[in-house]
Design a protein around this motif. Structure first.
Motif, PDB file in Angstrom:
ATOM      1  N   ILE A  72       0.846  -1.173   0.000  1.00 15.02           N
ATOM      2  CA  ILE A  72       0.000   0.000   0.000  1.00 15.02           C
ATOM      3  C   ILE A  72       0.894   1.240   0.000  1.00 15.02           C
ATOM      4  CG2 ILE A  72      -0.185  -0.060   2.532  1.00 15.02           C
ATOM      5  CD1 ILE A  72      -2.970   1.144   2.245  1.00 15.02           C
ATOM      6  N   GLU A  74       2.641   4.527   0.839  1.00 14.53           N
ATOM      7  CA  GLU A  74       2.668   5.348   2.046  1.00 14.53           C
ATOM      8  C   GLU A  74       2.109   6.743   1.791  1.00 14.53           C
ATOM      9  OE1 GLU A  74       3.344   4.398   5.054  1.00 14.53           O
ATOM     10  OE2 GLU A  74       3.923   2.366   4.478  1.00 14.53           O
ATOM     11  N   VAL A  88      -1.975   5.911   6.578  1.00 13.58           N
ATOM     12  CA  VAL A  88      -1.858   4.586   5.957  1.00 13.58           C
ATOM     13  C   VAL A  88      -1.536   3.531   7.011  1.00 13.58           C
ATOM     14  CG1 VAL A  88      -0.426   3.215   4.390  1.00 13.58           C
ATOM     15  CG2 VAL A  88      -1.226   5.474   3.689  1.00 13.58           C
TER      16      VAL A  88
END
Length: 223
Positions: A72, A74, A88
């Motif tokens: 994912i 940042e 996040v």
């Protein structure tokens, strides 16, 4: 104070500084200890990957395994429905059963959200290892009744993300759209599975069962 005590000289203990070789040994020992802590924390997630990629379970997965997995970003611009920024890092620590749907949410969207809820419930005692996540790629308001529905029971974590950022992270299958899939994100924050378009919920559950079984040591309660 007595004359005897006042006449006694003060004594001080001087400790010599560690020699360069000793300092290096202490530094190495500290690094190994830190690495050991990281490995212990990562073992449950590593076990799930071992089961999928090494023990042959990958051939039995209903969804598409993402190889290599995709972290994912940042820099992902997450906001809650009130417009407040969300880090996040807050998404890590749990498996995430993730859907991407617009705020307008048509019948297909509602069906997917219902499936997401049912899949979590179908996991039984393992369900606390899994969070429901809805990523919205626009700024349109949610209908009040829909917002109430996703807030009932164990709520769906509903976050807005710019579409361009989502499209740079998650990818649909050839010929499909981003909202056609359910995506599975691991507790470290890596996208690792993409379920098919118009999926069979019982087969998605088998994927989830395998992950939860391989990841039996992961017992962090849901957020």
């Amino acid at each position: 104070m007595s004359e005897k005590s006042s006449a006694e000289p003060l004594s001080m203990t001087v400790h010599s500084a560690p020699l360069p070789g000793e300092r290096a040994a202490m530094t190495r020992r500290g690094r190994w200890q830190a690495l050991g802590v990281v490995l212990i924390c990562a073992m449950p997630v590593l076990a799930s990957y071992y089961s999928f990629y090494v023990m042959g379970l990958s051939g039995k997965a209903y969804g598409d395994l993402i190889v290599p997995t995709v972290d994912i970003p940042e820099s992902l611009s997450l906001r809650d429905l009130a417009g407040q920024p969300v880090s996040v890092a807050s998404l890590k620590g749990q498996w995430l059963l993730t859907v991407v749907q617009p705020a307008a949410c048509d019948k297909a969207c509602e069906n997917q959200l219902f499936m997401q809820r049912q899949l979590r419930e179908m996991l039984g005692k393992e369900r606390d290892k899994l969070d429901k996540l809805w990523l919205i790629p626009d700024d349109e308001p949610l209908r009040p009744e829909l917002q109430e529905a996703v807030s009932k029971g164990i709520p769906v974590q509903t976050l807005r993300v710019p579409r361009t950022e989502l499209e740079a992270w998650l990818k649909p299958a050839a010929g499909a759209k981003l909202q056609d899939h359910i995506y599975i994100i691991d507790p470290v924050g890596r996208w690792m599975l993409r379920e098919p378009v118009d999926p069979d919920p019982s087969k998605i559950k088998k994927d989830l069962d395998r992950l939860m079984k391989a990841n039996a040591g992961w017992d962090k309660p849901g957020r």
